[in-house]
Scaffold this active site. Structure first.
Site, short mmCIF file in Angstrom:
data_model
loop_
_atom_site.label_atom_id
_atom_site.label_comp_id
_atom_site.label_asym_id
_atom_site.label_seq_id
_atom_site.Cartn_x
_atom_site.Cartn_y
_atom_site.Cartn_z
N GLU A 73 0.85 -1.19 0.00
CA GLU A 73 0.00 0.00 0.00
C GLU A 73 0.88 1.24 0.00
O GLU A 73 2.10 1.16 0.22
CB GLU A 73 -0.96 0.00 1.20
CG GLU A 73 -2.08 -1.00 1.06
CD GLU A 73 -3.13 -0.90 2.16
OE1 GLU A 73 -4.19 -1.50 2.00
OE2 GLU A 73 -2.88 -0.23 3.18
N HIS A 105 -9.37 10.13 2.73
CA HIS A 105 -8.95 9.00 1.90
C HIS A 105 -9.06 9.43 0.45
O HIS A 105 -10.07 9.99 0.03
CB HIS A 105 -9.84 7.78 2.16
CG HIS A 105 -9.23 6.51 1.65
ND1 HIS A 105 -9.15 6.22 0.31
CD2 HIS A 105 -8.65 5.47 2.30
CE1 HIS A 105 -8.55 5.04 0.15
NE2 HIS A 105 -8.23 4.57 1.34
N ARG A 138 -1.05 9.25 1.64
CA ARG A 138 -2.44 9.61 1.40
C ARG A 138 -2.69 11.11 1.26
O ARG A 138 -3.49 11.54 0.44
CB ARG A 138 -3.32 9.06 2.53
CG ARG A 138 -3.59 7.59 2.41
CD ARG A 138 -4.47 7.11 3.53
NE ARG A 138 -4.79 5.70 3.34
CZ ARG A 138 -5.45 4.97 4.23
NH1 ARG A 138 -5.83 5.51 5.38
NH2 ARG A 138 -5.71 3.69 3.99
N HIS A 179 -11.86 10.52 6.31
CA HIS A 179 -11.65 9.11 6.58
C HIS A 179 -11.17 8.81 8.00
O HIS A 179 -11.69 7.90 8.65
CB HIS A 179 -10.63 8.57 5.58
CG HIS A 179 -10.33 7.11 5.69
ND1 HIS A 179 -11.31 6.14 5.54
CD2 HIS A 179 -9.16 6.44 5.92
CE1 HIS A 179 -10.76 4.94 5.69
NE2 HIS A 179 -9.48 5.09 5.93
N ARG A 196 -1.64 9.50 8.84
CA ARG A 196 -1.54 8.08 9.16
C ARG A 196 -1.07 7.26 7.97
O ARG A 196 -1.58 7.41 6.85
CB ARG A 196 -2.90 7.55 9.65
CG ARG A 196 -2.88 6.05 9.93
CD ARG A 196 -4.17 5.58 10.56
NE ARG A 196 -5.32 5.69 9.69
CZ ARG A 196 -5.63 4.83 8.72
NH1 ARG A 196 -4.85 3.78 8.49
NH2 ARG A 196 -6.71 5.00 7.99
#
Length: 542
Positions: free
Chosen positions: A126, A243, A289, A350, A385
């Site tokens: 990811e 997100h 992100r 998110h 995060r």
């Protein structure tokens, strides 16, 4: 002035229940805490709705942990710090990555069936991870699989008493020591006091601050707001992660399209069909992100469009259907075959990096009050995060909270809490004429329009003025769960804007176009604490 409680009540006249441990919240953090506490005593576990109504249920991508031979905890540690943009608590991150692998094997022992490949656990990549370290279950149903296994263990445990549809309104605190909570039983339609020397808040985030969110409707920041009213410190509320990829269709709630889709090879395309992420970051589609979300925002703005597109069509169709069954079926239900067609996507609120300030054992500044999971802020996630660290956070720190709470009870063994008397009547209970749904929608508009992915002082001050006009709602005894949620959302929104105005820089998920660069002097945390006035601001230096 922010009133202390949301409702008028006389504690002596309320029904009361008492036990050794009280846990609020039924996501991965709350369930993990309850299970580990139950080894040493009786636990009451309170859920706002049903057990499944939590952010954990919606977590698709997976859970990050350094369990492969090619990976090491130090690599996971480094990736987390890098994504956190200078605000991570190194000690908290070190605990996360080192204890994380042990907690993963706890889940396996519990019966969580992580997807497998050949003779081992299947791992995926990811964004901002330096290697493949994301475990997943049920393809893209990791959160649901983990929550189901934990919930089953909770239901089978005679030491855990589960009570659902209980809305916790406020904390009962005296002399900075916890006594329990004031709650509303939605089934019996009555107020009730749950008393305990240990209260654990694991109430999740606050995605409902925004019109577009990947969170369920229950994510209204309740734990943060009620802890703040009780005098707990809250930290870093300006850092709200959007997100990058949620399904964007008119009239449809935003549905999460997991980061692992890009990890498996999907690419982002603009309205001209061009890949664009290499313009914004060297990792392109696998950038952190915050960078991907801002890039999509800029592409949408340039094209005057509501979305960009996620393209999986070059991947094997059988692999897509097996690896992402939930995403495949959901999109198909809306007429999109992701094996052949682009997915229209846009960013949505998110995850909240900020929350109730705790130490690495989950302790707050109120004795006996603990917090873990998304509602807590230990500094693990810094300003942004790292993908798939949220489930690991709840798992690792839920266990640590339980361990410390057990020791705390032993430390105070024999000490009896003095009899608590509260008669509260400061809330106005007459002449109330508040359209709760209308005001909730207005608040979400304010946050979406003025406190989104890119912010300016002008917009933040507009938001502050509009929210100040809503503050009067906090002084009414609304005696209704939807009303309590509105009051909590107003509280968290107001504090978020205050923190965002104070931080005159851009860092991680907080981007100020009037202060576009990160500044060394802002490598510190914003802390808010109620103290006789509406709020007082302090800055914690690392």
């Amino acid at each position: 002035m922010l009133n202390r409680y949301l409702v008028n009540f006389n504690l002596a006249e309320l029904k009361q229940e008492k036990d050794e441990y009280l846990v609020i919240g039924t996501g991965i953090a709350g369930l993990t805490t309850a299970i580990n506490l139950s080894d040493q005593g009786r636990v009451i576990l309170l859920g706002k709705e049903e057990l499944k109504d939590c952010n954990t249920e919606y977590a698709q991508g997976g859970i990050a942990a350094a369990i492969s031979k090619e990976d090491k905890a130090i690599l996971h540690y480094t990736d987390t710090l890098k994504a956190g943009a200078g605000l991570c608590n190194p000690k908290a991150v070190d605990i996360l990555v080192k204890e994380g692998s042990r907690r993963i094997y706890d889940l396996i022992d519990l019966g969580v069936g992580f997807d497998r490949k050949d003779d081992g656990i299947s791992l995926t990549q990811e964004g901002a991870h330096s290697c493949r370290r994301i475990l997943h279950a049920g393809g893209d149903a990791t959160g649901r699989e983990i929550r189901s296994s934990l919930a089953r263990r909770v239901r089978e445990n005679p030491n855990i008493q589960v009570k659902d549809r209980i809305f916790v309104i406020d904390l009962l605190v005296n002399n900075e020591q916890i006594y329990g909570v004031l709650a509303y039983d939605q089934k019996q339609e009555e107020y009730i006091a749950y008393l305990s020397s240990v209260v654990v808040l694991a109430t999740g985030g606050a995605g409902e601050l925004y019109q577009s969110t990947s969170n369920p409707k229950v994510a209204t920041g309740d734990g943060i707001a009620l802890a703040y009213r009780a005098g707990a410190k809250v930290m870093d509320l300006e850092f709200i992660q959007f997100h990058p990829t949620t399904l964007e269709l008119e009239g449809v709630d935003n549905f999460l399209i997991s980061e692992s889709v890009r990890g498996e090879g999907a690419v982002l395309r603009n309205h001209a069909g061009e890949r664009f992420m290499s313009k914004y970051h060297e990792l392109a589609d696998l950038a952190p992100r915050d960078i991907v979300a801002r890039a999509i925002y800029e592409e949408m703005k340039e094209a005057e469009a509501d979305c960009v597109y996620l393209d999986l069509s070059h991947l094997n169709s059988e692999f897509i259907i097996k690896r992402f069954p939930t995403i495949y079926q959901t999109c198909l239900d809306y007429g999109i075959d992701i094996t052949k067609e682009y997915i229209p996507v846009a960013p949505a609120a998110h995850y909240l990096m900020g929350g109730i300030l705790t130490n690495t054992n989950g302790e707050t500044n109120i004795e006996g009050l603990f917090a873990c999971g998304e509602t807590a802020s230990i500094g693990i996630h810094g300003a942004n995060r790292l993908a798939s660290n949220s489930l690991l956070d709840g798992l690792v720190y839920g266990k640590r909270v339980a361990d410390r709470a057990i020791d705390y009870i032993r430390d105070i063994e024999g000490e009896k809490l003095e009899e608590l008397t509260i008669i509260y009547g400061d809330q106005c209970s007459e002449g109330i004429n508040i359209d709760i749904d209308k005001l909730r929608n207005k608040l979400k508009d304010i946050m979406s329009d003025q406190v989104g992915i890119i912010r300016t002082e002008g917009e933040l001050r507009v938001a502050l003025a509009e929210l100040e006009a809503l503050l009067n709602c906090l002084n009414f005894d609304l005696s209704d769960v939807s009303g309590f949620e509105l009051q909590n959302l107003i509280t968290v929104a107001y504090l978020t804007v205050k923190a965002a105005l104070v931080r005159e820089e851009s860092r991680g998920a907080h981007y100020r176009s009037d202060f576009p660069e990160s500044r060394v002097e802002w490598e510190k945390h914003t802390i808010l604490q109620k103290d006789n006035q509406w709020e007082e601001l302090s800055i914690e230096f690392e």
